[in-house]
Design a protein around this motif. Structure first.
Motif, PDB file in Angstrom:
ATOM      1  N   VAL A 210       1.201  -1.039   0.122  1.00  0.00           N
ATOM      2  CA  VAL A 210       0.101  -0.608   0.093  1.00  0.00           C
ATOM      3  C   VAL A 210       0.598   1.613  -0.335  1.00  0.00           C
ATOM      4  CG1 VAL A 210      -1.876  -1.256   1.151  1.00  0.00           C
ATOM      5  CG2 VAL A 210       0.104  -0.097   2.186  1.00  0.00           C
ATOM      6  N   THR A 294      -2.081  -2.738  -4.648  1.00  0.00           N
ATOM      7  CA  THR A 294      -3.094  -2.329  -5.090  1.00  0.00           C
ATOM      8  C   THR A 294      -2.751   0.121  -5.148  1.00  0.00           C
ATOM      9  OG1 THR A 294      -2.549  -0.944  -2.113  1.00  0.00           O
ATOM     10  CG2 THR A 294      -3.881  -3.136  -2.083  1.00  0.00           C
ATOM     11  N   ARG A 297      -3.379   5.126  -2.912  1.00  0.00           N
ATOM     12  CA  ARG A 297      -4.802   5.680  -1.976  1.00  0.00           C
ATOM     13  C   ARG A 297      -3.820   7.042  -1.959  1.00  0.00           C
ATOM     14  NH1 ARG A 297      -6.524   1.958  -4.235  1.00  0.00           N
ATOM     15  NH2 ARG A 297      -7.760   0.962  -3.542  1.00  0.00           N
ATOM     16  N   LEU A 308     -10.087   0.308   0.230  1.00  0.00           N
ATOM     17  CA  LEU A 308      -8.220  -0.144   0.696  1.00  0.00           C
ATOM     18  C   LEU A 308      -8.522  -1.050   2.053  1.00  0.00           C
ATOM     19  CD1 LEU A 308      -5.735  -0.479   0.360  1.00  0.00           C
ATOM     20  CD2 LEU A 308      -4.684   1.033   1.794  1.00  0.00           C
TER      21      LEU A 308
END
Length: 404
Positions: A210, A294, A297, A308
């Motif tokens: 992430v 991912t 963000r 998430l």
């Protein structure tokens, strides 16, 4: 008389013609019959129209089904030019053991100002209050953080007073010990990437990667796949950044280099669904590790951060997530700590990956971010090369800071 000669000539010609026909007929009768087509001979060229033969109902057999005479071998299978194009050879990543040591020179070039600055200040003949303030400023400028800086200065003051004499080697050894202690050696910095035991259904380890946009998260995921392959792991990649088609393409390219399969979905699809399918595929293939990249963000966007959290919850239907690695750009300094706090509220961060550490003199971010999150730095990026991602080793890192 002329008529007699002409009649004789005509008779001679007639007798010669009759004799030729007789001889020709006899020769045709004595010719042997034409040989029959042997079994296995190539068929005649196909005809079209009225001359085309009626298709046979006899089933055909493959070369493997035909009994060949003794000493006769089957011809090798022919391959079309398109199929003959060989797949690119797999790359062999550099061993991860000692990789940070090999990259130490690159790291030391960017960290020289911190290490040499501290050593030069500590080597002064009189360490007055102004000098100690300069030492504090040097540490704060390097993003060590207020609390860790104060702890380090207090310990240095005590040890220097006890030491008395301060030779360059003694100062270097003293500073090294205190910096290593400040970073910490007790934390578990290993990646939990081994396949689970049969008692746990033998499922693969699941690692979520992430971070915000621009920190090199997809590239880091690809490099991490190389780290795991170098350590003998089989890897499946999940391209859960469905908002950028380029991200999935990039991740797939990284995977193909080391033989790791990439699971991806449609552009703009559900990231949680792709992550779920990636873990499912990893289970089916018997992989050791599933790496899920991912989307980047933005930590100020509540909706994206909630998504998430959804990705993590959906993946956990297969079993617990083993690692959540937060990728931070070391050049962002204190702003990286703000990102870290928000991510830690959404998912349980288990480790930190610091990228672009060779591009900043603010190596103190390693200490600060660990104190902020209470989780260790596990990997650091020291360049743009494919194998420039190294497991973090406190001792080797400090050696690069202050020089050998």
């Amino acid at each position: 008389m002329e008529y007699v000669i002409l009649a004789v000539a005509i008779a001679v010609v007639a007798i010669g013609a009759i004799t030729g026909f007789v001889v020709s007929g006899r020769r045709r009768k004595t010719l042997p019959p034409s040989p029959r087509t042997p079994v296995g001979a190539p068929p005649a060229e196909p005809q079209v129209g009225e001359e085309a033969e009626t298709p046979r109902d006899t089933p055909t057999r493959t070369i493997e089904e035909v009994d060949l005479p003794p000493g006769v071998t089957a011809p090798e299978e022919t391959v079309s030019p398109e199929a003959a194009v060989a797949a690119p050879p797999l790359e062999v990543p550099e061993p991860t053991a000692g990789r940070l040591v090999r990259l130490r020179a690159r790291l030391s070039r960017s960290q020289t100002s911190l290490g040499k600055g501290l050593l030069s200040l500590l080597a002064r003949e009189h360490l007055d209050e102004d000098t100690w303030e300069e030492i504090e400023d040097t540490l704060l400028t390097a993003d060590v953080g207020v609390t860790p800086t104060q702890e380090l200065v207090d310990r240095l003051r005590t040890r220097v007073k006890v030491l008395g004499t301060r030779t360059p080697d003694e100062l270097r050894g003293l500073l090294r010990e205190e910096l290593v202690a400040l970073i910490g050696t007790e934390a578990d910095r290993s990646l939990h990437s081994a396949r689970h035991s049969a008692a746990e259904a033998g499922r693969p380890s699941v690692v979520l990667v992430v971070g915000v946009n621009g920190v090199g998260k997809t590239t880091t995921t690809g490099k991490l796949a190389r780290v795991l392959v170098a350590d003998g792991r089989s890897v499946v990649l999940g391209a859960a950044d469905t908002f950028r088609a380029a991200a999935a393409d990039q991740l797939q390219t990284w995977g193909e280099r080391v033989g790791a399969r990439t699971v991806r979905g449609p552009e703009g699809g559900d990231p949680a669904s792709v992550a779920f399918d990636a873990v499912k595929e990893g289970i089916a293939e018997g992989a050791d590790t599933v790496l899920v990249d991912t989307a980047g963000r933005l930590h100020t966007k509540t909706g994206l951060m909630d998504e998430l959290g959804k990705v993590k919850r959906v993946v956990e239907k297969h079993g617990p997530v083993d690692e959540v690695l937060l990728v931070l750009d070391a050049t962002t300094g204190q702003n990286g700590l703000v990102q870290a706090r928000v991510f830690a509220e959404v998912v349980d961060i288990t480790g930190i990956v610091l990228t672009k550490l060779d591009g900043t003199a603010k190596g103190g971010i390693v200490i600060a971010v660990q104190r902020e999150l209470g989780v260790p730095v596990k990997l650091i990026g020291l360049g743009e090369g494919a194998d420039d991602l190294a497991p973090f080793e406190p001792g080797a890192f400090v050696d690069a800071l202050i020089g050998d």
